[in-house]
Design an enzyme around this catalytic site. Sequence first.
Site, mmCIF file in Angstrom:
data_model
loop_
_atom_site.group_PDB
_atom_site.id
_atom_site.type_symbol
_atom_site.label_atom_id
_atom_site.label_comp_id
_atom_site.label_asym_id
_atom_site.label_seq_id
_atom_site.Cartn_x
_atom_site.Cartn_y
_atom_site.Cartn_z
ATOM 1 N N TYR A 1 -1.228 -5.817 -0.949
ATOM 2 C CA TYR A 1 -2.502 -5.521 -1.594
ATOM 3 C C TYR A 1 -2.486 -4.073 -2.080
ATOM 4 C CZ TYR A 1 -3.373 -9.223 1.829
ATOM 5 O OH TYR A 1 -3.271 -10.347 2.601
ATOM 6 N N ASP B 1 -4.696 -3.762 -13.509
ATOM 7 C CA ASP B 1 -3.927 -4.700 -12.694
ATOM 8 C C ASP B 1 -2.951 -5.510 -13.542
ATOM 9 O OD1 ASP B 1 -3.199 -6.317 -10.396
ATOM 10 O OD2 ASP B 1 -5.139 -5.754 -9.560
#
Length: 487
Positions: A178, A287
Amino acid sequence: MAVRGFPYSGLKDFLAALEQAGELHRVTVPVDPTLEISEVVTRTVGARGPALLFERPTRGEMPVAINLFGTQRRMAMALGVESVDEIGARIGELVKPELPVGWSGIREGLGKVMQLKSVPPKKVKTAPCQQVIYRDGDVDLGRLPGLQTWPDDGGIFHNYGLTHTKHPETGKRNLGLYRLQQHSPTTLGMHWQIHKDSTAHHAMAERRGERLPVAIAFGCDPVVSYSASAPLPSDIDEYLFAGFLRGERVEMVDCLTVPLQVPAHAQIVLEGYVEPGERLPEGPFGDHTGFYTPVEPFPVFHVECMTTQRDPVYHSIVTSKPPQEDGPIGHATERIFLPLLKLLVPDIVDYSMPEAGVFHNCVIVSIRKRYPKHAQKVMSSVWGAHLLSLAKLIVVVDDDCDVHDNNEVAFRAFSNVDYDHDLLLTQGPVDHLDHASYQQFWGGKAGVDATRKLPTEGYTRGWPPEAVMSPEVKALVDKRWKEYGIS
């Protein structure tokens, strides 16, 4: 076929193997981890260039290793094979349902058992990752050369930290990958997306009113680093999987301040906890979707202890729209998990998750069509297969279509479809990062039946044969090609 020097003991061992193979470039001039490294890496990935070791980042106290998995060759090297398809073949042999027949079958079965003996992680008492220890006022995340990869990012992010948690009741371990936003010298934002196992661990700890212990490792051996990204079911330990891939047990060591274990040969380890009920704004972040994800409240990790190897190397990755380094990682996952997907959906001949679809957004599936609406049955099965439930578009083609040839797939999808009959529209869960859905976490999905249509599906015109050259003429032209003088 195993790669020489595999399994690697750790990140530095892998870097040495890359350098020996001509796959590593050392950047010896100062480079800024704020944006400059990102631009250098993006250009290098686009050119299918080497792995990079930035030896003198202008922020932080250690070199930055990046683009380690940026080509299919390096991804295969990381996993110790000539081609990642070899791993899928190994898994395919292990999940074969046939019982052994005769002595050769028994010998084959014993060979499979011997493979599994190497799987469980091995606990050690001392470890390189704890050679240097920082506690109390000495903990400072500024020692790490974390990256700001895009201009509007919310700050410094650590993009390849392997996060370890345990379920507060069952004790089941989870290893996840993550992004981590640096809020202060001792706190990080935990971008735990709604569908992830760590989110379930944290939710249970909050219901119990307890802190959740967390440990984050940077710079692990490449198999462990890959395994953290693998879409494994929650009941399969990532370190069992890593041991299977390595053919050798992963050495683990107890953390110093939390009841967790981490890879003994990690370069850097952060230990601490997440407080129940605490949230801070996290983001924006550019992202892998190619867009900035918005600011949202996420849990906060308080770092109480940092341990490192002597002269550690910091590992990171740049995410953005394709192509980026996560492309070969996604391709490896596609190939490795094909046998398991076929176990769940036996109708599948092959599948592809195109990099341009950021992998989970689009799945192309080939089948040997046997009955009416077979394609639609397969669509439903794929949407029911673990994290493929997040796929937004499924295209089903016949088995004579190469699912990895996007031109061939497009030809079938554009020419073999009557969208009044062959388009399935539905709704379901989508990725946490999906910005196109009108509501977060769920949205519209489409299935496209690009197979040849059957009379039993209501197609009564007689499906035409595809115009292809005869094998005899193709062989003749192959034989005489040089005579034509065509360059």
